[in-house]
Design a protein around this motif. Sequence first.
Motif, PDB file in Angstrom:
ATOM      1  N   VAL A  63      26.174 -27.751 -41.127  1.00 28.20           N
ATOM      2  CA  VAL A  63      25.022 -28.588 -40.782  1.00 28.20           C
ATOM      3  C   VAL A  63      23.731 -27.759 -40.801  1.00 28.20           C
ATOM      4  O   VAL A  63      22.659 -28.276 -41.124  1.00 28.20           O
ATOM      5  CB  VAL A  63      25.237 -29.319 -39.432  1.00 28.20           C
ATOM      6  N   ILE A  64      23.821 -26.481 -40.525  1.00 24.74           N
ATOM      7  CA  ILE A  64      22.642 -25.608 -40.547  1.00 24.74           C
ATOM      8  C   ILE A  64      22.069 -25.501 -41.955  1.00 24.74           C
ATOM      9  O   ILE A  64      20.861 -25.427 -42.148  1.00 24.74           O
ATOM     10  CB  ILE A  64      22.985 -24.209 -39.977  1.00 24.74           C
ATOM     11  N   GLU A  65      22.934 -25.510 -42.971  1.00 25.77           N
ATOM     12  CA  GLU A  65      22.451 -25.465 -44.354  1.00 25.77           C
ATOM     13  C   GLU A  65      21.607 -26.703 -44.658  1.00 25.77           C
ATOM     14  O   GLU A  65      20.585 -26.621 -45.346  1.00 25.77           O
ATOM     15  CB  GLU A  65      23.615 -25.360 -45.331  1.00 25.77           C
ATOM     16  N   ILE A  66      22.025 -27.856 -44.156  1.00 25.11           N
ATOM     17  CA  ILE A  66      21.240 -29.077 -44.354  1.00 25.11           C
ATOM     18  C   ILE A  66      19.905 -28.974 -43.616  1.00 25.11           C
ATOM     19  O   ILE A  66      18.864 -29.350 -44.132  1.00 25.11           O
ATOM     20  CB  ILE A  66      22.029 -30.325 -43.897  1.00 25.11           C
ATOM     21  N   LEU A  67      19.915 -28.429 -42.405  1.00 18.96           N
ATOM     22  CA  LEU A  67      18.702 -28.354 -41.594  1.00 18.96           C
ATOM     23  C   LEU A  67      17.698 -27.318 -42.091  1.00 18.96           C
ATOM     24  O   LEU A  67      16.496 -27.547 -42.039  1.00 18.96           O
ATOM     25  CB  LEU A  67      19.066 -28.051 -40.137  1.00 18.96           C
ATOM     26  N   THR A  68      18.201 -26.178 -42.565  1.00 15.59           N
ATOM     27  CA  THR A  68      17.293 -25.079 -42.895  1.00 15.59           C
ATOM     28  C   THR A  68      17.264 -24.709 -44.368  1.00 15.59           C
ATOM     29  O   THR A  68      16.363 -23.991 -44.809  1.00 15.59           O
ATOM     30  CB  THR A  68      17.684 -23.805 -42.117  1.00 15.59           C
ATOM     31  N   GLY A  69      18.274 -25.102 -45.127  1.00 18.24           N
ATOM     32  CA  GLY A  69      18.371 -24.693 -46.519  1.00 18.24           C
ATOM     33  C   GLY A  69      18.996 -23.318 -46.678  1.00 18.24           C
ATOM     34  O   GLY A  69      19.087 -22.786 -47.782  1.00 18.24           O
ATOM     35  N   GLU A  70      19.420 -22.719 -45.585  1.00 14.58           N
ATOM     36  CA  GLU A  70      20.029 -21.392 -45.608  1.00 14.58           C
ATOM     37  C   GLU A  70      21.472 -21.476 -45.144  1.00 14.58           C
ATOM     38  O   GLU A  70      21.810 -22.293 -44.294  1.00 14.58           O
ATOM     39  CB  GLU A  70      19.280 -20.438 -44.674  1.00 14.58           C
ATOM     40  N   ASN A  71      22.299 -20.594 -45.695  1.00  9.47           N
ATOM     41  CA  ASN A  71      23.677 -20.501 -45.234  1.00  9.47           C
ATOM     42  C   ASN A  71      23.738 -19.570 -44.036  1.00  9.47           C
ATOM     43  O   ASN A  71      23.111 -18.507 -44.055  1.00  9.47           O
ATOM     44  CB  ASN A  71      24.585 -19.922 -46.336  1.00  9.47           C
ATOM     45  N   PRO A  72      24.481 -19.952 -42.985  1.00  9.24           N
ATOM     46  CA  PRO A  72      24.680 -19.016 -41.883  1.00  9.24           C
ATOM     47  C   PRO A  72      25.314 -17.729 -42.435  1.00  9.24           C
ATOM     48  O   PRO A  72      26.117 -17.773 -43.363  1.00  9.24           O
ATOM     49  CB  PRO A  72      25.651 -19.761 -40.963  1.00  9.24           C
ATOM     50  N   HIS A  73      24.941 -16.571 -41.875  1.00  9.63           N
ATOM     51  CA  HIS A  73      25.376 -15.312 -42.456  1.00  9.63           C
ATOM     52  C   HIS A  73      26.031 -14.337 -41.477  1.00  9.63           C
ATOM     53  O   HIS A  73      26.598 -13.346 -41.901  1.00  9.63           O
ATOM     54  CB  HIS A  73      24.184 -14.631 -43.138  1.00  9.63           C
ATOM     55  N   LEU A  74      25.965 -14.592 -40.179  1.00 14.38           N
ATOM     56  CA  LEU A  74      26.561 -13.675 -39.214  1.00 14.38           C
ATOM     57  C   LEU A  74      28.044 -13.987 -39.025  1.00 14.38           C
ATOM     58  O   LEU A  74      28.432 -15.151 -38.940  1.00 14.38           O
ATOM     59  CB  LEU A  74      25.846 -13.779 -37.861  1.00 14.38           C
ATOM     60  N   SER A  75      28.864 -12.942 -38.946  1.00 23.47           N
ATOM     61  CA  SER A  75      30.297 -13.193 -38.779  1.00 23.47           C
ATOM     62  C   SER A  75      30.902 -12.500 -37.572  1.00 23.47           C
ATOM     63  O   SER A  75      31.956 -12.898 -37.103  1.00 23.47           O
ATOM     64  CB  SER A  75      31.057 -12.775 -40.041  1.00 23.47           C
ATOM     65  N   GLY A  76      30.272 -11.475 -37.036  1.00 20.99           N
ATOM     66  CA  GLY A  76      30.818 -10.779 -35.879  1.00 20.99           C
ATOM     67  C   GLY A  76      30.467 -11.485 -34.585  1.00 20.99           C
ATOM     68  O   GLY A  76      31.341 -11.923 -33.842  1.00 20.99           O
ATOM     69  N   TYR A  77      29.171 -11.609 -34.322  1.00 20.52           N
ATOM     70  CA  TYR A  77      28.700 -12.339 -33.148  1.00 20.52           C
ATOM     71  C   TYR A  77      27.266 -12.774 -33.385  1.00 20.52           C
ATOM     72  O   TYR A  77      26.589 -12.281 -34.281  1.00 20.52           O
ATOM     73  CB  TYR A  77      28.829 -11.509 -31.864  1.00 20.52           C
ATOM     74  N   SER A  78      26.830 -13.703 -32.557  1.00 22.06           N
ATOM     75  CA  SER A  78      25.467 -14.209 -32.634  1.00 22.06           C
ATOM     76  C   SER A  78      24.914 -14.278 -31.219  1.00 22.06           C
ATOM     77  O   SER A  78      25.563 -14.814 -30.332  1.00 22.06           O
ATOM     78  CB  SER A  78      25.464 -15.609 -33.268  1.00 22.06           C
ATOM     79  N   LEU A  79      23.738 -13.723 -31.010  1.00 21.68           N
ATOM     80  CA  LEU A  79      23.100 -13.730 -29.696  1.00 21.68           C
ATOM     81  C   LEU A  79      21.788 -14.504 -29.794  1.00 21.68           C
ATOM     82  O   LEU A  79      20.966 -14.223 -30.667  1.00 21.68           O
ATOM     83  CB  LEU A  79      22.813 -12.293 -29.232  1.00 21.68           C
ATOM     84  N   MET A  80      21.619 -15.477 -28.942  1.00 24.29           N
ATOM     85  CA  MET A  80      20.355 -16.206 -28.843  1.00 24.29           C
ATOM     86  C   MET A  80      19.873 -16.069 -27.406  1.00 24.29           C
ATOM     87  O   MET A  80      20.597 -16.431 -26.480  1.00 24.29           O
ATOM     88  CB  MET A  80      20.539 -17.692 -29.160  1.00 24.29           C
ATOM     89  N   ARG A  81      18.681 -15.567 -27.250  1.00 23.24           N
ATOM     90  CA  ARG A  81      18.090 -15.431 -25.921  1.00 23.24           C
ATOM     91  C   ARG A  81      17.739 -16.811 -25.372  1.00 23.24           C
ATOM     92  O   ARG A  81      17.776 -17.814 -26.083  1.00 23.24           O
ATOM     93  CB  ARG A  81      16.855 -14.529 -25.976  1.00 23.24           C
ATOM     94  N   ALA A  82      17.358 -16.868 -24.119  1.00 28.86           N
ATOM     95  CA  ALA A  82      17.164 -18.127 -23.392  1.00 28.86           C
ATOM     96  C   ALA A  82      16.359 -19.173 -24.150  1.00 28.86           C
ATOM     97  O   ALA A  82      16.769 -20.319 -24.234  1.00 28.86           O
ATOM     98  CB  ALA A  82      16.521 -17.854 -22.040  1.00 28.86           C
TER      99      ALA A  82
END
Length: 194
Positions: A63-82
Motif C-alpha cells: 500500500v505504501i507504493e500506491i501512496l508514495t510511488g516508492e517501494n519500502p526498502h528496510l528489512s532489518g528494522y524500522s524506527l519512527m519517532r513519536a
Amino acid sequence: MEPNIKEVAGRIRALREDMDLTMQEMADATGRTVSEYAAQESGEQDLSFTFLYKCAERLGVDVIEILTGENPHLSGYSLMRADEGLSIKRRAGFEYLHKAPHFKNKLAEPFLVTAPYLEEEQDVPIHLSYHKGQEIDFILKGTLRFAYENHVEELEAGDMLMYDSGRGHGMIATGGEPCVFLAIVMKPQDDSIS
C-alpha cells in the motif's frame, strides 16, 4: 508527508493499466460499482484506507507504493519517532500516521489513528468497512464507540480489540474529544504483498 490524492489515484490507474485489468475487475476487487471506482481512480473522490488496501492487494503491491510511488526498502528494522510517519488523512477527518512505511514485506500495517469527535455521528448508525485480514486496535487516549456487525462496544484508554476485519466494523470518537489509538492491520495469511 501527506500523499497527494491525484498522484495516488494516478498510480492506481497506471498499475491497473500495466496489469491489463479493467475498471470492472478493480471495482469488483474493491467492492464498488464501476462508476464509484472510476470516481476514485480519477481522484474525484477521497480514497479510504480500505479502498487503498484493497487496490494494493489486487495489484500485488505494498500500500505504501500506491501512496508514495516508492517501494519500502528496510528489512532489518524500522524506527519512527513519536511525530514521524506517513500521514494519511482520510474518511471524515480520520488521521492515520503509518508508523513503518519503509519496512518491506510487512505482515501488518501499523497506524497511529486519530478519530475526530463529530457531534453529528453520535446518534446515527456507524459506517461499516470491510477488508480481509485481522485488526488490533489499542486505545491510547479518549473514548471510542466500536461497531462490529450488530454489536456495539464502548472503549476507553487501555482497552484493546482484535477482530476479523473482513466482517463489518467501524468506529467513532465519543466523549466530546478525539480518540487516539494504535491500529495494527494484519494481512490474511494466504496473501503476501511485497
